[in-house]
Motif scaffolding. Structure first.
Motif, short mmCIF file in Angstrom:
data_model
loop_
_atom_site.label_atom_id
_atom_site.label_comp_id
_atom_site.label_asym_id
_atom_site.label_seq_id
_atom_site.Cartn_x
_atom_site.Cartn_y
_atom_site.Cartn_z
N ASP A 69 -0.39 -14.54 8.75
CA ASP A 69 -0.74 -13.22 9.26
C ASP A 69 0.15 -12.15 8.65
O ASP A 69 1.31 -12.40 8.32
N VAL A 70 -0.40 -10.94 8.51
CA VAL A 70 0.33 -9.79 7.97
C VAL A 70 0.31 -8.69 9.03
O VAL A 70 -0.74 -8.36 9.57
N HIS A 71 1.50 -8.14 9.34
CA HIS A 71 1.64 -7.04 10.30
C HIS A 71 2.28 -5.87 9.56
O HIS A 71 3.38 -6.01 9.03
N ALA A 72 1.61 -4.72 9.54
CA ALA A 72 2.15 -3.52 8.90
C ALA A 72 2.23 -2.40 9.93
O ALA A 72 1.21 -2.01 10.49
N ARG A 73 3.44 -1.89 10.17
CA ARG A 73 3.63 -0.83 11.16
C ARG A 73 3.35 0.55 10.58
O ARG A 73 3.10 1.49 11.32
N VAL A 82 -4.58 -12.52 0.74
CA VAL A 82 -4.08 -12.79 2.09
C VAL A 82 -5.03 -13.78 2.75
O VAL A 82 -6.23 -13.55 2.82
N SER A 83 -4.46 -14.91 3.20
CA SER A 83 -5.22 -15.89 3.98
C SER A 83 -4.62 -15.88 5.37
O SER A 83 -3.65 -16.60 5.65
N GLY A 84 -5.14 -15.04 6.22
CA GLY A 84 -4.63 -14.87 7.58
C GLY A 84 -5.12 -13.55 8.12
O GLY A 84 -5.76 -12.76 7.43
N ASN A 101 -9.00 -13.42 3.47
CA ASN A 101 -9.65 -14.50 4.20
C ASN A 101 -9.07 -14.49 5.60
O ASN A 101 -8.06 -15.14 5.87
N GLY A 102 -9.66 -13.70 6.47
CA GLY A 102 -9.17 -13.53 7.84
C GLY A 102 -9.77 -12.27 8.42
O GLY A 102 -10.66 -11.66 7.85
#
Length: 150
Positions: A69-73, A82-84, A101-102
């Motif tokens: 997973d990627v979280h960007a504030r 990105v696979s998540g 892919n997510g």
């Protein structure tokens, strides 16, 4: 007044196993087998860089690959893979080579994960879909770079 640039570099050919939390910018061109949190500055996954775990930062740029997973504030720019699931609060840009892919979700800033204590740092990357807040917005807010530059 002298300003120092604080950045951690994971060079090509380097491999790090385990989670990382830094309070400044980071550029990854190697392999990181674990999650990564940058509490300030730019989190950059460069070409050839691979993160096998969650990636979170204020400003995130992915030119390499993230399997998690990627979280960007703040801002998020994806030119790689990105696979998540992707959670973002500010702006997002997808480049012509972006591969996702997510799911893509815009969330309120307060719903993002932040490293606040050693106990939180130990649990990096363990958040599951069932534990995510139910009130997250699910409509996408995507701008293609080619449209943005036109």
């Amino acid at each position: 007044m002298k300003t120092e640039l604080n950045i951690t570099l994971i060079a090509r050919g380097c491999a790090i196993t385990g989670d990382m939390v830094v309070n400044h910018g980071i550029s990854c061109f190697g392999l990181l087998a674990g999650g990564i949190i940058s509490t300030e500055g730019l989190l950059h996954i460069g070409e050839g860089g691979l993160v096998k775990g969650m990636a979170q930062g204020e400003h995130v740029r992915i030119d390499g690959r993230v399997d998690g997973d990627v979280h960007a504030r703040g801002s998020l720019e994806i030119n790689g893979q990105v696979s998540g699931d992707i959670f973002y609060c500010g702006t997002i840009r997808l480049g012509p080579r972006a591969a996702l892919n997510g799911t893509l979700k815009r969330v309120a800033r307060m719903l993002t994960i932040e490293a606040e204590s050693e106990q939180d740092q130990a649990s990096i990357g363990t958040q599951r879909a069932a534990e995510r807040p139910a009130d997250e917005r699910t409509e996408p807010n995507v701008t293609d770079i080619s449209r943005a530059m036109a």
